[in-house]
Design an enzyme around this catalytic site. Sequence first.
Site, PDB file in Angstrom:
ATOM      1  CG  ASP A  43      92.092  -8.666 -73.258  1.00 17.65           C
ATOM      2  OD1 ASP A  43      91.214  -8.884 -74.113  1.00 17.65           O
ATOM      3  OD2 ASP A  43      92.281  -9.382 -72.260  1.00 17.65           O
ATOM      4  CG  ASP A  87      86.680 -10.344 -74.032  1.00 12.11           C
ATOM      5  OD1 ASP A  87      87.177 -11.195 -73.285  1.00 12.11           O
ATOM      6  OD2 ASP A  87      85.552  -9.829 -73.841  1.00 12.11           O
ATOM      7  CD  GLU A 144      87.568 -15.327 -73.672  1.00 13.33           C
ATOM      8  OE1 GLU A 144      87.483 -15.762 -72.518  1.00 13.33           O
ATOM      9  OE2 GLU A 144      86.997 -14.278 -74.028  1.00 13.33           O
ATOM     10  CG  HIS A 198      91.160 -12.732 -66.607  1.00 19.36           C
ATOM     11  ND1 HIS A 198      91.645 -13.222 -67.813  1.00 19.36           N
ATOM     12  CD2 HIS A 198      90.006 -12.108 -66.898  1.00 19.36           C
ATOM     13  CE1 HIS A 198      90.816 -12.898 -68.780  1.00 19.36           C
ATOM     14  NE2 HIS A 198      89.812 -12.219 -68.258  1.00 19.36           N
ATOM     15  CG  ASP A 199      87.539 -14.978 -67.385  1.00 18.69           C
ATOM     16  OD1 ASP A 199      87.430 -13.954 -66.683  1.00 18.69           O
ATOM     17  OD2 ASP A 199      87.525 -14.957 -68.630  1.00 18.69           O
TER      18      ASP A 199
HETATM   19  O1  TEU Z   1      85.370 -14.048 -70.887  1.00 19.06           O
HETATM   20  C1  TEU Z   1      84.464 -14.747 -71.651  1.00 19.06           C
HETATM   21  C2  TEU Z   1      83.659 -15.791 -71.018  1.00 19.06           C
HETATM   22  O2  TEU Z   1      82.620 -16.146 -71.521  1.00 19.06           O
HETATM   23  C3  TEU Z   1      84.080 -16.525 -69.821  1.00 19.06           C
HETATM   24  O3  TEU Z   1      85.345 -16.707 -69.519  1.00 19.06           O
HETATM   25  C4  TEU Z   1      83.205 -16.169 -68.694  1.00 19.06           C
HETATM   26  O4  TEU Z   1      83.841 -15.335 -67.767  1.00 19.06           O
HETATM   27  C5  TEU Z   1      82.803 -17.442 -68.021  1.00 19.06           C
HETATM   28  O5  TEU Z   1      82.547 -18.410 -68.984  1.00 19.06           O
HETATM   29  C6  TEU Z   1      81.543 -17.246 -67.273  1.00 19.06           C
HETATM   30  O6  TEU Z   1      81.236 -18.431 -66.603  1.00 19.06           O
HETATM   31  C7  TEU Z   1      85.861 -12.849 -71.368  1.00 19.06           C
HETATM   32  C8  TEU Z   1      86.820 -12.248 -70.378  1.00 19.06           C
HETATM   33  O7  TEU Z   1      87.926 -13.080 -70.252  1.00 19.06           O
HETATM   34  C9  TEU Z   1      86.099 -12.015 -69.089  1.00 19.06           C
HETATM   35  O8  TEU Z   1      86.937 -11.576 -68.056  1.00 19.06           O
HETATM   36  C10 TEU Z   1      85.014 -11.017 -69.370  1.00 19.06           C
HETATM   37  O9  TEU Z   1      84.204 -10.854 -68.235  1.00 19.06           O
HETATM   38  C11 TEU Z   1      84.124 -11.446 -70.536  1.00 19.06           C
HETATM   39  O10 TEU Z   1      84.845 -11.913 -71.649  1.00 19.06           O
HETATM   40  C12 TEU Z   1      83.304 -10.274 -71.021  1.00 19.06           C
HETATM   41  O11 TEU Z   1      84.122  -9.332 -71.625  1.00 19.06           O
END
Ligand code: TEU
Length: 550
Positions: free
Chosen positions: A96, A196, A246, A320-321
Amino acid sequence: MKDYKKSTIYQIYPKSFCDSNGDGIGDIRGIISKLDYIKSLGVDYIWSTPFFTSPLHDNGYDVENYREINPVFGTMEDVEELIAKAGERGIGIMLDMVFNHTSTQHEWFQKALKGDKTYMDYYIFKDGTPDTPPTNWQSKFGGSAWEYVSSLKKWYLHLFDTTQADLNWDNPSVREELKEILRFWMAKGVKGFRFDVVNLISKPEVLEDDETGDGRKFYSDGPHVHEYLKELSADTGMENYITVGEMSSTNIDHCIRYSNPDEKELSMCFNFHHLKVDYKDGDKWELMQPDYRRLKELFEIWQTRMEQQNGWNALFWCNHDQPRIVSRLGNEKEYWKESAKMLATFIHMLRGTPYIYQGEELGMTNPGYSDIRAYRDVESIHYYNILKNKGKTEQEALEILSQRSRDNGRSPMQWDSGKYAGFSEQEPWISAPENHTFINVEAEEQDKDSILNFYRKLISLRKRYGVIQEGTVQFIDQKQPELLVYMRTMKGQKLLVASNFSGHEIVPEEPLSFAGGECLICNYPQRDREDRIEVLRPYESIVLFCAEST
Ligand code: TEU
Ligand code: CA
């Protein structure tokens, strides 16, 4: 056809996967110890979220050094062993790459803070007075996207946490540094990368207030993003690796460009539109019943247009989000098994590359935390306070978190029914739900009919049937919003996939008939007739296959 079009990918969140040394935190050696399990699923790649050195304010998405391993997770030798042992099992490792921002602990940012001009230009610093940020942009985690540094009399941009400073991709030296990081990991033998929030890397030259939103319209799929991705790819040989970007608040036209092989940018994209159908007015923090009509429409658009224009989707429900899909679009109580299997079938038969997030293959649910002290995620804790300041009661705020928090996807992987779900010998950094007593790998290995064994079957079907890998897609209109039906076709092979996204029976207006069809997979016991579907049982999904003589 490229390998990634036939593959299935397993996502691991190391902190919550398996703890090998009893400190309550998952680690690399924990992953190594489970490689045979992962192999047994039949997946081709593992994508691991970051394990680089980091202060872990955002669990590793705040990287301090992209070439060093956080001791909490292990050592460089452990990672090399992981790459080698996965390789022996025919599994590639995808890392990642968090290239939109670095931790403020990164040495580049530390030098910038000392006023070093070279490194200040690695980030986005703007002049200003302590009381007025350069723009009204909001951080994705809540609050202003700007932080003031009094010693420099400047603000720096952070689209995420204050400890995650956005990099300045317009600076060629930054781009060179990032290429070097990719080359470093390529030389170690990794097979791919997940990037990311990579569609946020290019900010406009002139930054202005957003009168209608939080600023995202200025930097999502920003002015030079395609150019920068092409350069990254051309200069590193990234084309020979599996890559997924992403994409945050993106649109389909950009995703076609990111993922069309002729553009030489990325193999595929994640987008999140289908996971916002239960956001009220687009607000993640306002609960709403899922809008199935919208869900259907989104899948239809993204499936058909990506196919027509040679783009490629990353297919997923969980990461994971995200909260757990069975708790969200399924019914974790009365139809736990059925709904988990239906959701899996729907995704795994589509055109694209499916991703399985650890525990999804068991039907893991949201943990149902009911106390703010159970939460660990920086976003959840910020929003808990924001929600309360907006006038929600404690109870309301907790209810929202229990459905929307990112920690819903971060509870420990459920390996067995033991005290800490077999995740660790010690109390885990975040707690496992009660239901680990029956939702766990050990129990599901013993049940022929388990969600786990159903996932294995789905993965093997993609390997066996060309039509699942490369067939065209066509959605078939149905009156009921919760009935989603699509066909996949390629020379000599046809597939019909029907899914009931509701907890009641659905009788299609016209029976779904499929002459010569045989059932490939269904989440209920056998039907009387397979070439004609007159009713779908609650959360039923059925896949019919027909070899045509053309
Ligand atoms: O996530 C990006 C992101 O914008 C979302 O998934 C966010 O967590 C959510 O929309 C908020 O409501 C990526 C990663 O997957 C995440 O874990 C990180 O925190 C983020 O980028 C920052 O690096
Ligand atoms: Ca550990």
